[in-house]
Design an enzyme around this catalytic site. Structure first.
Site, PDB file in Angstrom:
ATOM      1  N   CYS A  86     -80.046  22.030 -18.394  1.00 40.19           N
ATOM      2  CA  CYS A  86     -79.566  23.119 -19.471  1.00 40.19           C
ATOM      3  C   CYS A  86     -78.901  24.025 -18.758  1.00 40.19           C
ATOM      4  O   CYS A  86     -79.462  24.804 -18.142  1.00 40.19           O
ATOM      5  CB  CYS A  86     -80.673  23.454 -20.368  1.00 40.19           C
ATOM      6  SG  CYS A  86     -79.803  24.018 -22.038  1.00 40.19           S
ATOM      7  N   HIS A 127     -77.696  16.430 -26.943  1.00 38.85           N
ATOM      8  CA  HIS A 127     -78.569  17.159 -26.375  1.00 38.85           C
ATOM      9  C   HIS A 127     -78.256  18.402 -26.637  1.00 38.85           C
ATOM     10  O   HIS A 127     -79.034  19.342 -27.356  1.00 38.85           O
ATOM     11  CB  HIS A 127     -78.859  16.828 -24.555  1.00 38.85           C
ATOM     12  CG  HIS A 127     -78.873  18.625 -24.439  1.00 38.85           C
ATOM     13  ND1 HIS A 127     -80.059  18.571 -23.349  1.00 38.85           N
ATOM     14  CD2 HIS A 127     -78.012  19.758 -24.145  1.00 38.85           C
ATOM     15  CE1 HIS A 127     -79.843  19.810 -22.968  1.00 38.85           C
ATOM     16  NE2 HIS A 127     -79.151  20.358 -23.489  1.00 38.85           N
ATOM     17  N   GLU A 128     -76.615  18.462 -26.916  1.00 35.87           N
ATOM     18  CA  GLU A 128     -76.584  19.410 -27.561  1.00 35.87           C
ATOM     19  C   GLU A 128     -76.798  19.743 -29.040  1.00 35.87           C
ATOM     20  O   GLU A 128     -76.633  21.046 -29.435  1.00 35.87           O
ATOM     21  CB  GLU A 128     -74.371  19.741 -27.453  1.00 35.87           C
ATOM     22  CG  GLU A 128     -74.370  19.740 -26.133  1.00 35.87           C
ATOM     23  CD  GLU A 128     -75.036  20.325 -25.000  1.00 35.87           C
ATOM     24  OE1 GLU A 128     -75.012  21.726 -25.791  1.00 35.87           O
ATOM     25  OE2 GLU A 128     -74.968  20.588 -24.239  1.00 35.87           O
ATOM     26  N   HIS A 131     -79.648  21.513 -29.725  1.00 36.93           N
ATOM     27  CA  HIS A 131     -78.936  23.518 -29.609  1.00 36.93           C
ATOM     28  C   HIS A 131     -79.034  23.168 -31.058  1.00 36.93           C
ATOM     29  O   HIS A 131     -79.305  24.338 -31.543  1.00 36.93           O
ATOM     30  CB  HIS A 131     -78.154  23.085 -28.470  1.00 36.93           C
ATOM     31  CG  HIS A 131     -78.327  23.544 -27.406  1.00 36.93           C
ATOM     32  ND1 HIS A 131     -79.576  24.655 -26.728  1.00 36.93           N
ATOM     33  CD2 HIS A 131     -78.161  22.726 -25.777  1.00 36.93           C
ATOM     34  CE1 HIS A 131     -79.910  24.372 -25.732  1.00 36.93           C
ATOM     35  NE2 HIS A 131     -79.290  23.644 -25.177  1.00 36.93           N
TER      36      HIS A 131
END
Length: 137
Positions: A86, A127-128, A131
């Site tokens: 990341c 993954h994003e 966030h």
């Protein structure tokens, strides 16, 4: 404009808010920032450049594509363990990802879209999206 990558975990743990048309200006800054880190960047969430809008970009076929207010509406039963890096922290961490996902989102013109993704692109999207939820791997 290239922005500084946020590394403060307390800021990154804050959930993003639903993006509106007024937030779309941030997409260009996200793409500029991703391109400035092209050797290590395959995706980026708005909160990684200090914006609280629910916007991510993902590298697909050599270009960064924005997904505004993405939501996974279906996913495969199949999962796999992935080692992920990341921009917001050092090193890598292991996590579990779905092999295939179907995502509803809006494009950079705020038009509704629905698309299936698999393999590495699906992994980057997940993954994003983490966030956006304030989840750090």
């Amino acid at each position: 404009m290239v922005r500084e990558i946020v590394k403060d975990t307390e800021r990154l743990k804050v959930k993003a808010v639903e993006a509106t048309k007024e937030d779309l200006y941030v997409i260009d800054d996200m793409i500029d920032t991703a391109k400035a880190n092209i050797d290590i960047c395959v995706g980026l969430a708005a909160n990684q450049i200090g914006e609280s809008a629910r916007i991510i970009i993902v590298k697909m076929r050599k270009q960064f594509i924005p997904l505004v207010n993405p939501k996974i509406i279906r996913h495969s039963q199949a999962t796999y363990e992935a080692e992920e890096a990341c921009l917001s922290h050092e090193g890598t961490k292991m996590t579990i990802r779905y092999s295939t996902i179907e995502v509803e989102y809006r494009d950079r013109n705020f038009r509704k879209k629905k698309q299936s993704f698999n393999d590495f692109v699906a992994q980057v999207i997940q993954h994003e999206m983490d966030h956006c939820e304030g989840i750090l791997i």
